[in-house]
Scaffold this motif. Structure first.
Motif, short mmCIF file in Angstrom:
data_model
loop_
_atom_site.label_atom_id
_atom_site.label_comp_id
_atom_site.label_asym_id
_atom_site.label_seq_id
_atom_site.Cartn_x
_atom_site.Cartn_y
_atom_site.Cartn_z
N PRO A 133 0.82 -1.21 0.00
CA PRO A 133 0.00 0.00 0.00
C PRO A 133 0.86 1.27 0.00
O PRO A 133 1.94 1.29 0.59
CB PRO A 133 -0.81 -0.12 1.29
CG PRO A 133 -0.05 -1.07 2.14
CD PRO A 133 0.62 -2.02 1.20
N VAL A 134 0.37 2.30 -0.68
CA VAL A 134 1.11 3.56 -0.82
C VAL A 134 0.21 4.71 -0.38
O VAL A 134 -0.94 4.82 -0.84
CB VAL A 134 1.58 3.78 -2.27
CG1 VAL A 134 2.36 5.08 -2.38
CG2 VAL A 134 2.41 2.60 -2.76
N LEU A 135 0.74 5.56 0.49
CA LEU A 135 0.03 6.76 0.91
C LEU A 135 0.68 7.97 0.24
O LEU A 135 1.89 8.18 0.37
CB LEU A 135 0.10 6.92 2.43
CG LEU A 135 -0.42 8.24 3.01
CD1 LEU A 135 -1.92 8.39 2.73
CD2 LEU A 135 -0.14 8.33 4.51
N ILE A 136 -0.11 8.74 -0.51
CA ILE A 136 0.39 9.93 -1.18
C ILE A 136 -0.03 11.16 -0.40
O ILE A 136 -1.22 11.37 -0.14
CB ILE A 136 -0.15 10.03 -2.63
CG1 ILE A 136 0.15 8.74 -3.40
CG2 ILE A 136 0.44 11.24 -3.33
CD1 ILE A 136 1.61 8.44 -3.55
N VAL A 137 0.95 11.97 -0.02
CA VAL A 137 0.67 13.22 0.71
C VAL A 137 0.86 14.37 -0.26
O VAL A 137 1.97 14.61 -0.76
CB VAL A 137 1.62 13.37 1.92
CG1 VAL A 137 1.33 14.67 2.67
CG2 VAL A 137 1.48 12.17 2.85
N ARG A 138 -0.22 15.09 -0.53
CA ARG A 138 -0.17 16.18 -1.49
C ARG A 138 0.68 17.34 -0.97
O ARG A 138 0.70 17.63 0.23
CB ARG A 138 -1.58 16.67 -1.82
CG ARG A 138 -2.46 15.65 -2.49
CD ARG A 138 -1.89 15.21 -3.83
NE ARG A 138 -1.77 16.31 -4.76
CZ ARG A 138 -2.75 16.70 -5.57
NH1 ARG A 138 -3.93 16.09 -5.54
NH2 ARG A 138 -2.56 17.70 -6.42
N LYS A 139 1.34 18.02 -1.89
CA LYS A 139 2.17 19.17 -1.56
C LYS A 139 1.32 20.24 -0.88
O LYS A 139 0.22 20.57 -1.32
CB LYS A 139 2.78 19.75 -2.84
CG LYS A 139 3.69 20.95 -2.61
CD LYS A 139 4.26 21.46 -3.91
CE LYS A 139 3.18 22.05 -4.80
NZ LYS A 139 3.72 22.65 -6.03
N GLY A 140 1.82 20.78 0.23
CA GLY A 140 1.13 21.83 0.96
C GLY A 140 0.17 21.33 2.02
O GLY A 140 -0.36 22.14 2.79
N TRP A 141 -0.06 20.02 2.09
CA TRP A 141 -1.00 19.48 3.08
C TRP A 141 -0.44 19.57 4.50
O TRP A 141 -1.16 19.83 5.45
CB TRP A 141 -1.33 18.03 2.73
CG TRP A 141 -2.30 17.39 3.68
CD1 TRP A 141 -2.03 16.50 4.66
CD2 TRP A 141 -3.70 17.62 3.73
NE1 TRP A 141 -3.16 16.15 5.33
CE2 TRP A 141 -4.22 16.82 4.77
CE3 TRP A 141 -4.59 18.42 3.00
CZ2 TRP A 141 -5.57 16.80 5.10
CZ3 TRP A 141 -5.93 18.39 3.33
CH2 TRP A 141 -6.42 17.59 4.36
N MET A 142 0.88 19.37 4.63
CA MET A 142 1.53 19.40 5.93
C MET A 142 2.34 20.69 6.08
O MET A 142 3.00 21.14 5.15
CB MET A 142 2.47 18.20 6.10
CG MET A 142 1.80 16.85 5.97
SD MET A 142 0.63 16.50 7.29
CE MET A 142 1.74 16.41 8.71
#
Length: 243
Positions: A133-142
């Motif tokens: 499984p892969v979790l993608i964190v969008r730019k600017g979310w954190m």
């Protein structure tokens, strides 16, 4: 069933560190170790391609693994860093398999349209090819201001005090003397080779020694002498600096 081990990929830019920060939060919450991988491309992007993939204002650090390790330990997360070279997506998947990671966490640069079609997407490639499984964190979310501050503080700490350069007339004279002597020797050898191969001495130049004309041997001797004299000068300079 909770996580046992996480893997996150970082590079020099903010999108990956957003994913890294999320990975630290998950690892701390589940009390599991975190593997951080940085892959250096075998064929780096051209400057124009890098501008599209990650603009300069998104740059975080030249040493992402050190920043990541320091930040993770600071937040009580057991961390392992991995450095590889080659295809980025392939190395991420390979390392996830080697580390038996339950989850791969990646940052998405957010590029779209023609740019994404041209450059491709590492995150997309990992999602399509990984069995994990892969979790993608969008730019600017954190919010990664704390990571950026840490990166700057580490960079300042690594800067060494510069030693001012002092002009030493005696050292300059010594260098000039040794350089001039070696240059004079090389000139003598060069003119000897030039004279031997000139028309008045063509008979001497044509004399064969071990299957080669004397003129050829003089040229070979000139080249070897140049290498030896250069080496002598370099060794002298290195020896002088270490004294």
């Amino acid at each position: 069933m909770g996580f046992r081990k996480l893997l996150v990929a970082v590079d020099n830019f903010s999108a990956s560190f957003g994913a890294f920060k999320k990975a630290v939060e998950i690892a701390r919450e589940h009390k599991v170790p975190l593997t951080v991988i940085n892959v250096e491309e075998a064929l780096p992007l051209l400057p124009a391609e890098k501008m599209l993939e990650a603009p300069p204002d998104h740059f975080v650090t030249d040493d992402p693994l050190t920043v990541a390790e320091t930040y993770a330990k600071k937040h009580g997360v057991k961390v392992k860093t991995v450095k590889k070279t080659g295809a980025i997506a392939g190395n991420i998947i390979e390392t996830a398999n080697e580390e038996d990671a339950d989850l791969i966490i990646l940052g998405d640069s957010g590029i779209k349209g023609v740019e994404k079609l041209y450059l491709g997407s590492i995150a997309q490639s990992v999602v399509e090819n990984s069995e994990r499984p892969v979790l993608i964190v969008r730019k600017g979310w954190m919010n990664i201001e704390d990571i950026i501050s840490l990166a700057k503080s580490l960079e300042k700490g690594e800067k060494k005090e510069e030693i001012p350069c002092k002009y030493d007339p005696a050292l300059v004279r010594e260098n000039f003397k040794s350089m001039g002597t070696l240059f004079f020797i090389l000139c003598v050898i060069y003119f000897f080779a030039a004279i031997i191969t000139s028309k008045p001495f063509k008979n001497i130049a044509a004399l064969e020694i071990v299957g080669l004309p004397f003129g050829i041997w003089s040229g070979i001797f000139l080249v070897i002498s140049g290498i030896i004299l250069t080496r002598i000068y370099i060794n002298k300079q290195i020896g002088g600096k270490t004294q």
